[in-house]
Write a protein that holds these residues in place. Structure first.
Motif, PDB file in Angstrom:
ATOM      1  N   PHE A 157       0.799  -1.223   0.000  1.00  0.00           N
ATOM      2  CA  PHE A 157       0.000   0.000   0.000  1.00  0.00           C
ATOM      3  C   PHE A 157       0.837   1.281   0.000  1.00  0.00           C
ATOM      4  N   ASP A 158       2.148   1.166   0.139  1.00  0.00           N
ATOM      5  CA  ASP A 158       2.991   2.356   0.165  1.00  0.00           C
ATOM      6  C   ASP A 158       3.677   2.623  -1.173  1.00  0.00           C
ATOM      7  N   LEU A 159       3.327   1.872  -2.217  1.00  0.00           N
ATOM      8  CA  LEU A 159       3.965   2.070  -3.529  1.00  0.00           C
ATOM      9  C   LEU A 159       3.242   3.180  -4.286  1.00  0.00           C
ATOM     10  N   THR A 160       3.911   4.306  -4.462  1.00  0.00           N
ATOM     11  CA  THR A 160       3.306   5.425  -5.187  1.00  0.00           C
ATOM     12  C   THR A 160       3.716   5.454  -6.658  1.00  0.00           C
ATOM     13  N   LYS A 161       4.691   4.634  -7.042  1.00  0.00           N
ATOM     14  CA  LYS A 161       5.038   4.537  -8.456  1.00  0.00           C
ATOM     15  C   LYS A 161       3.930   3.770  -9.183  1.00  0.00           C
ATOM     16  N   PRO A 162       3.581   4.178 -10.403  1.00  0.00           N
ATOM     17  CA  PRO A 162       2.487   3.508 -11.118  1.00  0.00           C
ATOM     18  C   PRO A 162       2.888   2.145 -11.670  1.00  0.00           C
TER      19      PRO A 162
ATOM     20  N   ARG B   8       3.470  10.348  -8.630  1.00  0.00           N
ATOM     21  CA  ARG B   8       3.394   9.655  -7.335  1.00  0.00           C
ATOM     22  C   ARG B   8       2.487  10.391  -6.368  1.00  0.00           C
ATOM     23  N   ALA B   9       2.560  11.710  -6.366  1.00  0.00           N
ATOM     24  CA  ALA B   9       1.676  12.482  -5.488  1.00  0.00           C
ATOM     25  C   ALA B   9       0.221  12.277  -5.874  1.00  0.00           C
TER      26      ALA B   9
ATOM     27  N   TYR C 147       0.306  14.584   2.719  1.00  0.00           N
ATOM     28  CA  TYR C 147       0.706  13.244   2.287  1.00  0.00           C
ATOM     29  C   TYR C 147       2.188  13.262   1.920  1.00  0.00           C
ATOM     30  N   PRO C 148       2.936  12.212   2.230  1.00  0.00           N
ATOM     31  CA  PRO C 148       4.390  12.221   1.992  1.00  0.00           C
ATOM     32  C   PRO C 148       4.792  12.513   0.548  1.00  0.00           C
TER      33      PRO C 148
ATOM     34  N   MET D 270       6.767  16.234  -3.665  1.00  0.00           N
ATOM     35  CA  MET D 270       6.545  16.898  -4.948  1.00  0.00           C
ATOM     36  C   MET D 270       6.653  18.410  -4.809  1.00  0.00           C
ATOM     37  N   LEU D 271       5.991  18.966  -3.814  1.00  0.00           N
ATOM     38  CA  LEU D 271       5.965  20.421  -3.647  1.00  0.00           C
ATOM     39  C   LEU D 271       7.350  20.993  -3.350  1.00  0.00           C
ATOM     40  N   ALA D 272       8.229  20.177  -2.752  1.00  0.00           N
ATOM     41  CA  ALA D 272       9.577  20.636  -2.424  1.00  0.00           C
ATOM     42  C   ALA D 272      10.609  20.192  -3.459  1.00  0.00           C
TER      43      ALA D 272
END
Length: 260
Positions: free
Chosen positions: A93-98, A206-207, A230-231, A236-238
């Protein structure tokens, strides 16, 4: 292209794309215990590799994945899966890569659940999906009972899950769990999807994935407020990409994404 040696899967790197192929065609790519562990290790490597931004999972031969290796279970091997779920993905559940599924044939049981855990599902017109666990005295415990109702609605999902009925790809498209149906090999269309994703900032991708999935289970107002913390959104914003995107737009040039 770089490849890593495994016994039951193959993993190749095509630039920033990871191509993971289940390679047990004689068993219709059903996963035994060792194949599960190899899949989990491959997804661990994908998640940790800063140079890999998108993954495609597919099957060798005429099947995507026929689920658990029931012959192994009948011989006393059980239904043990990695902590990250069926194929090392369904409980990650922590995988943000598509991750894109290129479904080239049957996707049964855990194979269907593996596809449901992907973000995009491209299927051959000859592909068939089912959660047939009730027919063999089991249940779809790798996310099928949770993800399918979220994807197509409770009543339609119940009709499939309580009967174990097989669903052809075009019906899956109409129901909403398939993204695109193609004639023949779905891998070129999956690669085309991957190319479009790779043209975007990986930080933004990812975001976006993280915010969508985390926002599904909370009220809209709460999701809108929490997304800023969200992490992946904070990263992304930084990021350098958040500077590069507007700069490239202003200069009327293609952006050069750093992925950081």
């Amino acid at each position: 292209m770089r490849a890593r040696p495994y016994e039951f899967i193959t993993v190749a790197h095509e630039g920033r794309l990871t191509l993971l192929t289940i390679d047990r065609p004689a068993a219709f790519n059903a996963l035994n215990a060792a194949a599960h562990e190899e899949m989990a290790a491959a997804f661990d490597a994908f998640a940790a590799d800063d140079d890999q931004w998108v993954a495609i999972v597919t099957g060798a031969g005429k099947a995507f994945c026929a689920g658990h290796d029931l012959k192994q279970q009948a011989a006393g091997g059980g239904l043990v899966t990695p902590s990250t779920g069926f194929g090392g993905l369904t409980a990650r559940f922590d995988l943000t890569k598509p991750v894109i599924a290129a479904v080239n044939g049957v996707a049964m049981g855990g194979g269907f659940e593996l596809a449901l855990a992907c973000d995009v599902v491209v299927a051959s017109s000859t592909a068939v999906f089912a959660l047939p666990e009730p027919k063999v005295g089991l249940a779809a415990l790798a996310g099928g009972m949770q993800r399918l109702p979220r994807a197509i609605g409770t009543k339609r999902a119940m009709a499939l899950m309580l009967t174990g009925r097989q669903v052809p790809a075009r019906e899956g498209l109409d129901l909403g769990f398939v993204t695109e149906v193609v004639e023949g090999d779905p891998l070129p269309a999956a690669r085309a999807f991957a190319a479009e994703i790779l043209a975007c900032s990986p930080m933004s991708v990812r975001a976006t994935k993280e915010a969508v999935l985390r926002g599904l289970d909370v009220p809209l107002e709460q999701a809108l407020g929490e997304q800023w913390d969200y992490p992946a959104m904070r990263r992304m914003l930084a990021s350098e990409d958040a500077v590069e995107g507007p700069a490239a737009f202003a200069a009327k040039r293609p952006p050069v994404w750093a992925g950081r």
